[in-house]
Write a protein that holds these residues in place. Structure first.
Motif, PDB file in Angstrom:
ATOM      1  N   GLY A   9      43.515 114.533  19.297  1.00 54.15           N
ATOM      2  CA  GLY A   9      43.028 115.075  18.039  1.00 54.15           C
ATOM      3  C   GLY A   9      41.958 116.127  18.185  1.00 54.15           C
ATOM      4  N   SER A  10      41.679 116.547  19.425  1.00 53.78           N
ATOM      5  CA  SER A  10      40.601 117.514  19.692  1.00 53.78           C
ATOM      6  C   SER A  10      39.276 117.044  19.099  1.00 53.78           C
ATOM      7  CB  SER A  10      40.964 118.898  19.131  1.00 53.78           C
ATOM      8  OG  SER A  10      42.118 119.404  19.741  1.00 53.78           O
ATOM      9  N   MET A  11      39.020 115.744  19.197  1.00 60.82           N
ATOM     10  CA  MET A  11      37.793 115.156  18.657  1.00 60.82           C
ATOM     11  C   MET A  11      36.696 115.277  19.712  1.00 60.82           C
ATOM     12  SD  MET A  11      39.548 111.714  17.031  1.00 60.82           S
ATOM     13  CE  MET A  11      41.136 111.816  16.194  1.00 60.82           C
ATOM     14  N   LYS A  12      36.075 116.433  19.754  1.00 59.00           N
ATOM     15  CA  LYS A  12      35.207 116.769  20.881  1.00 59.00           C
ATOM     16  C   LYS A  12      33.941 115.915  20.952  1.00 59.00           C
ATOM     17  CE  LYS A  12      36.894 121.462  21.565  1.00 59.00           C
ATOM     18  NZ  LYS A  12      36.536 122.900  21.634  1.00 59.00           N
ATOM     19  N   LEU A  13      33.394 115.515  19.811  1.00 57.83           N
ATOM     20  CA  LEU A  13      32.200 114.666  19.880  1.00 57.83           C
ATOM     21  C   LEU A  13      32.549 113.302  20.463  1.00 57.83           C
ATOM     22  CD1 LEU A  13      30.074 115.398  16.696  1.00 57.83           C
ATOM     23  CD2 LEU A  13      30.354 116.711  18.800  1.00 57.83           C
ATOM     24  N   HIS A  14      33.698 112.757  20.068  1.00 54.58           N
ATOM     25  CA  HIS A  14      34.135 111.494  20.673  1.00 54.58           C
ATOM     26  C   HIS A  14      34.402 111.690  22.167  1.00 54.58           C
ATOM     27  CE1 HIS A  14      34.173 109.443  16.957  1.00 54.58           C
ATOM     28  NE2 HIS A  14      35.354 109.821  16.511  1.00 54.58           N
ATOM     29  N   MET A  15      34.980 112.811  22.547  1.00 54.28           N
ATOM     30  CA  MET A  15      35.255 113.074  23.963  1.00 54.28           C
ATOM     31  C   MET A  15      33.958 113.123  24.765  1.00 54.28           C
ATOM     32  SD  MET A  15      38.244 115.923  23.325  1.00 54.28           S
ATOM     33  CE  MET A  15      38.471 116.398  25.047  1.00 54.28           C
ATOM     34  N   ALA A  16      32.927 113.765  24.194  1.00 55.99           N
ATOM     35  CA  ALA A  16      31.627 113.808  24.871  1.00 55.99           C
ATOM     36  C   ALA A  16      31.056 112.404  25.027  1.00 55.99           C
ATOM     37  CB  ALA A  16      30.659 114.687  24.083  1.00 55.99           C
ATOM     38  N   ASP A  17      31.167 111.602  23.976  1.00 54.47           N
ATOM     39  CA  ASP A  17      30.662 110.226  24.035  1.00 54.47           C
ATOM     40  C   ASP A  17      31.391 109.416  25.102  1.00 54.47           C
ATOM     41  OD1 ASP A  17      28.868 110.722  22.011  1.00 54.47           O
ATOM     42  OD2 ASP A  17      30.109 109.849  20.435  1.00 54.47           O
ATOM     43  N   ILE A  18      32.706 109.581  25.187  1.00 57.60           N
ATOM     44  CA  ILE A  18      33.488 108.814  26.158  1.00 57.60           C
ATOM     45  C   ILE A  18      33.075 109.181  27.574  1.00 57.60           C
ATOM     46  CG2 ILE A  18      35.813 108.394  27.056  1.00 57.60           C
ATOM     47  CD1 ILE A  18      36.765 108.994  24.099  1.00 57.60           C
ATOM     48  N   HIS A  19      32.925 110.462  27.839  1.00 57.95           N
ATOM     49  CA  HIS A  19      32.464 110.883  29.169  1.00 57.95           C
ATOM     50  C   HIS A  19      31.089 110.290  29.477  1.00 57.95           C
ATOM     51  CE1 HIS A  19      35.540 113.589  30.611  1.00 57.95           C
ATOM     52  NE2 HIS A  19      35.523 114.325  29.510  1.00 57.95           N
ATOM     53  N   PRO A  21      31.754 109.591  38.436  1.00 55.19           N
ATOM     54  CA  PRO A  21      30.675 109.551  37.445  1.00 55.19           C
ATOM     55  C   PRO A  21      29.987 110.903  37.279  1.00 55.19           C
ATOM     56  CG  PRO A  21      30.618 107.609  38.830  1.00 55.19           C
ATOM     57  CD  PRO A  21      31.643 108.515  39.428  1.00 55.19           C
ATOM     58  N   ALA A  22      29.791 111.604  38.385  1.00 56.24           N
ATOM     59  CA  ALA A  22      29.141 112.913  38.294  1.00 56.24           C
ATOM     60  C   ALA A  22      29.998 113.896  37.500  1.00 56.24           C
ATOM     61  CB  ALA A  22      28.866 113.458  39.698  1.00 56.24           C
ATOM     62  N   ALA A  23      31.325 113.827  37.722  1.00 52.22           N
ATOM     63  CA  ALA A  23      32.223 114.716  36.982  1.00 52.22           C
ATOM     64  C   ALA A  23      32.225 114.367  35.499  1.00 52.22           C
ATOM     65  CB  ALA A  23      33.635 114.632  37.552  1.00 52.22           C
ATOM     66  N   ASP A  24      32.210 113.060  35.196  1.00 61.14           N
ATOM     67  CA  ASP A  24      32.123 112.639  33.798  1.00 61.14           C
ATOM     68  C   ASP A  24      30.851 113.165  33.153  1.00 61.14           C
ATOM     69  OD1 ASP A  24      34.318 111.151  32.769  1.00 61.14           O
ATOM     70  OD2 ASP A  24      33.855 109.525  34.150  1.00 61.14           O
ATOM     71  N   LEU A  25      29.774 113.048  33.879  1.00 59.39           N
ATOM     72  CA  LEU A  25      28.491 113.491  33.353  1.00 59.39           C
ATOM     73  C   LEU A  25      28.493 115.002  33.117  1.00 59.39           C
ATOM     74  CD1 LEU A  25      25.889 112.091  32.581  1.00 59.39           C
ATOM     75  CD2 LEU A  25      24.979 112.632  34.847  1.00 59.39           C
ATOM     76  N   ALA A  26      29.081 115.747  34.048  1.00 62.90           N
ATOM     77  CA  ALA A  26      29.164 117.202  33.891  1.00 62.90           C
ATOM     78  C   ALA A  26      30.029 117.571  32.691  1.00 62.90           C
ATOM     79  CB  ALA A  26      29.727 117.830  35.165  1.00 62.90           C
ATOM     80  N   ALA A  27      31.128 116.839  32.516  1.00 70.68           N
ATOM     81  CA  ALA A  27      32.010 117.108  31.376  1.00 70.68           C
ATOM     82  C   ALA A  27      31.306 116.792  30.064  1.00 70.68           C
ATOM     83  CB  ALA A  27      33.293 116.297  31.503  1.00 70.68           C
ATOM     84  N   ALA A  28      30.548 115.692  30.041  1.00 67.86           N
ATOM     85  CA  ALA A  28      29.795 115.341  28.835  1.00 67.86           C
ATOM     86  C   ALA A  28      28.770 116.424  28.520  1.00 67.86           C
ATOM     87  CB  ALA A  28      29.104 113.995  29.031  1.00 67.86           C
ATOM     88  N   CYS A  35      29.261 122.183  21.818  1.00 68.31           N
ATOM     89  CA  CYS A  35      29.387 121.760  20.419  1.00 68.31           C
ATOM     90  C   CYS A  35      28.062 121.795  19.665  1.00 68.31           C
ATOM     91  CB  CYS A  35      29.951 120.343  20.354  1.00 68.31           C
ATOM     92  SG  CYS A  35      31.622 120.171  21.029  1.00 68.31           S
ATOM     93  N   GLY A  36      26.953 121.885  20.371  1.00 68.74           N
ATOM     94  CA  GLY A  36      25.662 121.751  19.705  1.00 68.74           C
ATOM     95  C   GLY A  36      25.376 120.325  19.305  1.00 68.74           C
ATOM     96  N   TYR A  37      25.879 119.391  20.110  1.00 70.78           N
ATOM     97  CA  TYR A  37      25.793 117.955  19.835  1.00 70.78           C
ATOM     98  C   TYR A  37      24.478 117.410  20.407  1.00 70.78           C
ATOM     99  CZ  TYR A  37      27.689 113.111  19.715  1.00 70.78           C
ATOM    100  OH  TYR A  37      27.927 111.776  19.478  1.00 70.78           O
ATOM    101  N   HIS A  38      23.373 117.891  19.888  1.00 72.01           N
ATOM    102  CA  HIS A  38      22.070 117.612  20.495  1.00 72.01           C
ATOM    103  C   HIS A  38      21.558 116.205  20.198  1.00 72.01           C
ATOM    104  CE1 HIS A  38      22.047 121.664  21.876  1.00 72.01           C
ATOM    105  NE2 HIS A  38      22.115 122.157  20.650  1.00 72.01           N
ATOM    106  N   HIS A  39      22.234 115.478  19.354  1.00 66.50           N
ATOM    107  CA  HIS A  39      21.923 114.064  19.160  1.00 66.50           C
ATOM    108  C   HIS A  39      21.957 113.315  20.490  1.00 66.50           C
ATOM    109  CE1 HIS A  39      22.413 109.872  18.204  1.00 66.50           C
ATOM    110  NE2 HIS A  39      23.722 109.868  18.322  1.00 66.50           N
ATOM    111  N   ARG A  40      22.792 113.764  21.427  1.00 61.75           N
ATOM    112  CA  ARG A  40      22.941 113.081  22.716  1.00 61.75           C
ATOM    113  C   ARG A  40      22.062 113.671  23.825  1.00 61.75           C
ATOM    114  NH1 ARG A  40      24.985 108.128  21.739  1.00 61.75           N
ATOM    115  NH2 ARG A  40      27.030 108.187  20.717  1.00 61.75           N
ATOM    116  N   ASP A  41      21.210 114.616  23.513  1.00 61.22           N
ATOM    117  CA  ASP A  41      20.423 115.274  24.564  1.00 61.22           C
ATOM    118  C   ASP A  41      19.577 114.294  25.363  1.00 61.22           C
ATOM    119  OD1 ASP A  41      21.470 117.717  23.976  1.00 61.22           O
ATOM    120  OD2 ASP A  41      19.689 118.506  22.948  1.00 61.22           O
TER     121      ASP A  41
END
Length: 664
Positions: A590-600, A628-635, A642-648
């Motif tokens: 679904g191109s749900m990028k915020l969820h994708m960032a959270d999953i990573h 884990p490092a790749a997941d972190l880089a992807a996140a 996305c400007g998803y700074h809630h997760r900064d």
């Protein structure tokens, strides 16, 4: 040559070979729907690949006639035309068989006995039913046998009497989708013209196609008794009635009297029964599609302009719930533009707010903030207190995800004040707005819980005592709104599921903070600490699935993945791995990028801890997670894009632990 149907496994393999992408159950459903017919699967598979990027969810947009022309040069329909010519040359018997096939072109599903009975009752539908009127039961059975022997129809021979009728016909007759669409196309083009009738003349009745659909529409409306609390099965004849009504040229009546009044049960706060109570977004989207001349951009001009805008909004809402977010954008933006032009500010506020929520899930955070802010402007112009409240909450949520917490909290409080003035008996924000407010209130608790779990809490400057108070306050709030949802307002499935999710999250974070000596999954929380979050989280995941709102399901799966990991179930059938894999499949499709960032980010933090007794490498994961490092880089990449700074702050915590980086 006698060609047998493909097995389910072979049909799925064929679709995958053509590059069709989807979930296992979606492949299997498509194979069964076309009865394993290799030519039809080839048509659908190649057309989905070429016209719709291989997305199996868009099968509802595929017209087999168009696919046949584009992919096979008309081959499939030429085969059916050969049968048609053969029957035309066989006198009365052939005409009866051909008339039955033409009737099946009126249906998009098996033709039931009552519907066939309605068509075969006097008066005759010129150009369609003459050869079948007045036949004896034996003569009709010969027609069915002739078509069965030719492998053109399937007959369910559990004979039953048609109510108030002397006819006795099989319970239902089904035909292949290719055959149904061929004769539907012929009927539309010819207006019901029948060649070779008894008087050897050409009978042209341009309205016979619509007359037949009108008869089916009226029959289904009159005979369906759905009751006060219908199931999805109870509503199926009404969905069928909508399709026939639109084909009959009765779009306005079908929208109001059937779809709005009987399927949705109204469109106010107590309405939208089929979606809010049954989660029937797929069935509803199928009904809404009947009102479109071109999905999802052009609604039938037979409808009023106001109804056209409404249907654009409903189509967008259903598409989003089904995880088809990018498709949802076009009708939503078109509807908003029309409402702004008309100056209908209440509707404009609702659509702009929904557009903001959609953009947020897609990862367009800045655009979401902008459209949410516009929705407040439109809401204030409308003067509607409820709309003014809910639109401010949507802006607050967008600001929260953008990392502008102080502004978001101020707006949430403002929204709750407006709400409390209008409903002092139930003064808390509830439904989706209430969930979003609780999400903001729990954000520092979530960060602290992760920091405790990976032993970085000392570097975060968080006061656990204050956060425990916050968890208890949120739990109290969610318990109250859940009680209202179930016992006072009778809200839909989604609202109840989100309240359970809030309760589960608050209980999980509280348990982690109260039992902070967590170092491995094996030394996880004891059973007494796990009971409360487990019950609420399981209820949330089950409820989100029942609600049918695909774009919300990853929220529940992420929380359950964390719970399962800490419960000592990091891998296996009922594990954190399985939940994260499913969440990724939904989010990526679904191109749900915020969820994708959270999953990573969750994967990196749950499975990437540097401490060797806690760092787990997932073997046999469905998706090729690198490290884990790749997941972190992807996140990190998605968060910044996305400007998803809630997760900064959580990103910084994770980098400090996993990569050993000391960040300011």
């Amino acid at each position: 040559m006698k060609l047998l149907r493909l097995s389910r496994e072979a049909g799925v393999h064929l679709l995958k070979t053509f590059g069709v992408k989807g979930a296992t159950q979606e492949y299997q459903a498509l194979v069964e729907d076309v009865k394993g017919h290799a030519l039809t699967l080839t048509l659908l598979g190649t057309y989905l690949r070429d016209a719709h990027a291989g997305d199996i969810r868009r099968r509802d947009l595929v017209k087999l006639a168009e696919a046949n022309d584009e992919e096979q040069g008309g081959h499939a329909f030429r085969v059916i035309a050969a049968y048609e010519r053969q029957f035309e040359s066989e006198g009365d018997k052939g005409q009866r068989a051909l008339a039955m096939l033409r009737l099946l072109g009126l249906f998009d599903r098996p033709a039931t006995a009552d519907c066939l009975g309605a068509l075969l009752h006097p008066p005759t539908i010129a150009g369609l039913t003459q050869p079948l009127i007045g036949l004896s039961e034996a003569q009709r059975n010969l027609v069915f046998t002739r078509l069965e022997d030719a492998k053109l129809i399937t007959v369910n021979r559990d004979a039953s009497s048609i109510p108030h009728s002397t006819l006795r016909i099989p319970h239902s007759i089904d035909a292949h989708p290719l055959l149904r669409e061929y004769f539907a196309k012929r009927l539309k083009e010819e207006g019901g013209m029948m060649k070779g009738s008894k008087d050897s003349s050409f009978i042209t009745q341009p309205s016979s196609f619509q007359l037949a659909h009108r008869r089916l529409y009226e029959h289904l409306c009159a005979t369906t008794k759905e009751g006060d609390q219908p199931t999805l099965e109870d509503l199926q004849p009404l969905y069928q009635a909508v399709a026939h009504g639109c084909q009959a040229g009765l779009q306005q009546e079908a929208r109001v009297k059937v779809y709005r009044d009987r399927i949705l049960r109204g469109t106010g706060s107590d309405g939208f029964y089929s979606t809010s109570k049954l989660g029937a977004f797929g069935s509803d989207l199928g009904a809404v599609a009947c009102f479109f001349e071109q999905p999802w951009s052009r609604v039938s001009t037979a409808l009023t302009e106001a109804d056209q805008v409404w249907l654009l909004a409903v189509a967008a809402f259903n598409l989003r719930a089904l995880g088809r977010l990018t498709e949802s954008l076009e009708p939503m933006r078109a509807g908003l533009e029309m409402r702004i032009k008309q100056g209908v500010w209440k509707s404009a506020a609702i659509i702009a707010s929904n557009l903001s929520e959609l953009e947020l899930t897609l990862g367009e955070v800045a655009g979401a903030v902008g459209d949410a802010s516009q929705s407040v402007t439109y809401a204030d112009r409308s003067g509607d207190a409820f709309i003014r409240k809910t639109r401010r909450a949507r802006v607050a949520d967008a600001l929260h995800q953008a990392g502008r917490r102080a502004e978001a909290e101020k707006l949430f409080r403002e929204a709750e004040e407006i709400h409390a003035k209008n409903d002092p008996t139930n003064p808390l924000l509830y439904t989706v707005s209430g969930f979003q407010y609780c999400d903001l209130l729990l954000a520092p608790c979530e960060r602290a819980a992760f920091a405790i779990a990976d032993s970085s809490i000392a570097d975060c400057g968080l006061r656990i005592a204050d956060l425990l108070v916050a968890c208890r306050a949120v739990s109290h709030r969610a318990a109250q709104t859940l009680d209202w949802s179930v016992n006072i307002f009778n809200f839909g499935l989604l609202t109840v599921a989100l309240d359970h999710l809030t309760l589960g999250r608050a209980a999980l974070y509280q348990a982690i903070m109260e039992h902070s000596a967590i170092h491995t999954p094996q030394s996880a929380l004891d059973e007494s600490a796990l009971h409360t979050p487990q019950s609420a989280i399981e209820s949330a995941v089950t409820g989100l699935r029942r609600a049918g709102t695909t774009h919300h399901i990853p929220r529940g799966l992420l929380t359950r993945a964390w719970f399962r990991f800490l419960s000592g179930v990091p891998t296996g059938q009922d594990s954190a791995q399985v939940d994260l894999d499913e969440a990724w499949e939904i989010a990526a499709r679904g191109s749900m990028k915020l969820h994708m960032a959270d999953i990573h980010l969750y994967r990196a933090r749950l499975f990437g801890l540097r401490n060797s007794d806690r760092g787990l490498r997932i073997e046999g994961a469905k998706y090729p997670w690198e490290s884990p490092a790749a997941d972190l880089a992807a996140a990190e990449k998605l968060i910044h894009e996305c400007g998803y700074h809630h997760r900064d702050e959580e990103l910084a915590d994770a980098k400090r632990v996993i990569l050993g980086q000391k960040l300011p």
